[in-house]
Design an enzyme around this catalytic site. Structure first.
Site, PDB file in Angstrom:
ATOM      1  N   SER A   7      -4.273  -1.154   6.672  1.00  0.00           N
ATOM      2  CA  SER A   7      -3.309  -1.194   7.772  1.00  0.00           C
ATOM      3  C   SER A   7      -3.431  -0.002   8.720  1.00  0.00           C
ATOM      4  CB  SER A   7      -1.889  -1.294   7.220  1.00  0.00           C
ATOM      5  OG  SER A   7      -1.675  -0.323   6.231  1.00  0.00           O
TER       6      SER A   7
ATOM      7  N   ALA B  77       1.293   8.107   8.673  1.00  0.00           N
ATOM      8  CA  ALA B  77       1.407   9.063   9.775  1.00  0.00           C
ATOM      9  C   ALA B  77       2.396  10.159   9.402  1.00  0.00           C
ATOM     10  CB  ALA B  77       1.841   8.354  11.057  1.00  0.00           C
TER      11      ALA B  77
ATOM     12  N   ILE C 102      -3.429   3.791  10.276  1.00  0.00           N
ATOM     13  CA  ILE C 102      -2.466   4.891  10.163  1.00  0.00           C
ATOM     14  C   ILE C 102      -1.161   4.411  10.798  1.00  0.00           C
ATOM     15  CG2 ILE C 102      -1.979   7.319  10.686  1.00  0.00           C
ATOM     16  CD1 ILE C 102      -4.455   7.179   9.028  1.00  0.00           C
ATOM     17  N   HIS C 103      -0.318   3.774  10.009  1.00  0.00           N
ATOM     18  CA  HIS C 103       0.980   3.289  10.491  1.00  0.00           C
ATOM     19  C   HIS C 103       2.051   4.320  10.134  1.00  0.00           C
ATOM     20  CE1 HIS C 103       2.052   2.023   6.388  1.00  0.00           C
ATOM     21  NE2 HIS C 103       0.770   1.688   6.291  1.00  0.00           N
ATOM     22  N   ALA C 104       3.315   3.940  10.162  1.00  0.00           N
ATOM     23  CA  ALA C 104       4.423   4.902  10.054  1.00  0.00           C
ATOM     24  C   ALA C 104       4.382   5.766   8.791  1.00  0.00           C
ATOM     25  CB  ALA C 104       5.761   4.166  10.146  1.00  0.00           C
TER      26      ALA C 104
END
Length: 87
Positions: A11, A18, A13-15
């Protein structure tokens, strides 16, 4: 100092990842930046990192300048590997 990583997470670098990277970078006094797709942001800024929309298989460059730059890059590399984000 700089290091290039390949993002291996399905997926990108999502929330959550990050946030992990920002928290790791924020422990250090050095200026730490992340470069992706021609854009350069402060790795201590969650909004900056999220704005890049980093996807799987992306190459990112992390640069650190300051007294603890080597330690910062080592900690970021450890976070990337331990969380399955990149290599």
């Amino acid at each position: 100092m700089e290091k290039i990583f390949k993002v291996t997470s399905d997926s990108g670098i999502h929330a959550r990842p990050a946030t992990l990277l920002v928290n790791t970078a924020s422990k250090f006094g050095s200026d730490i930046n992340l470069e992706y797709n021609g854009k350069n942001v402060n790795l201590k800024s969650i909004m900056g990192v999220m704005s890049l929309g980093i996807q799987q298989n992306a190459e990112i460059k992390i640069t650190a300048n300051g007294d603890d730059a080597a330690q910062a890059l080592a900690a970021i590399e450890e976070t990337m590997k331990n969380e399955g984000l990149g290599e």
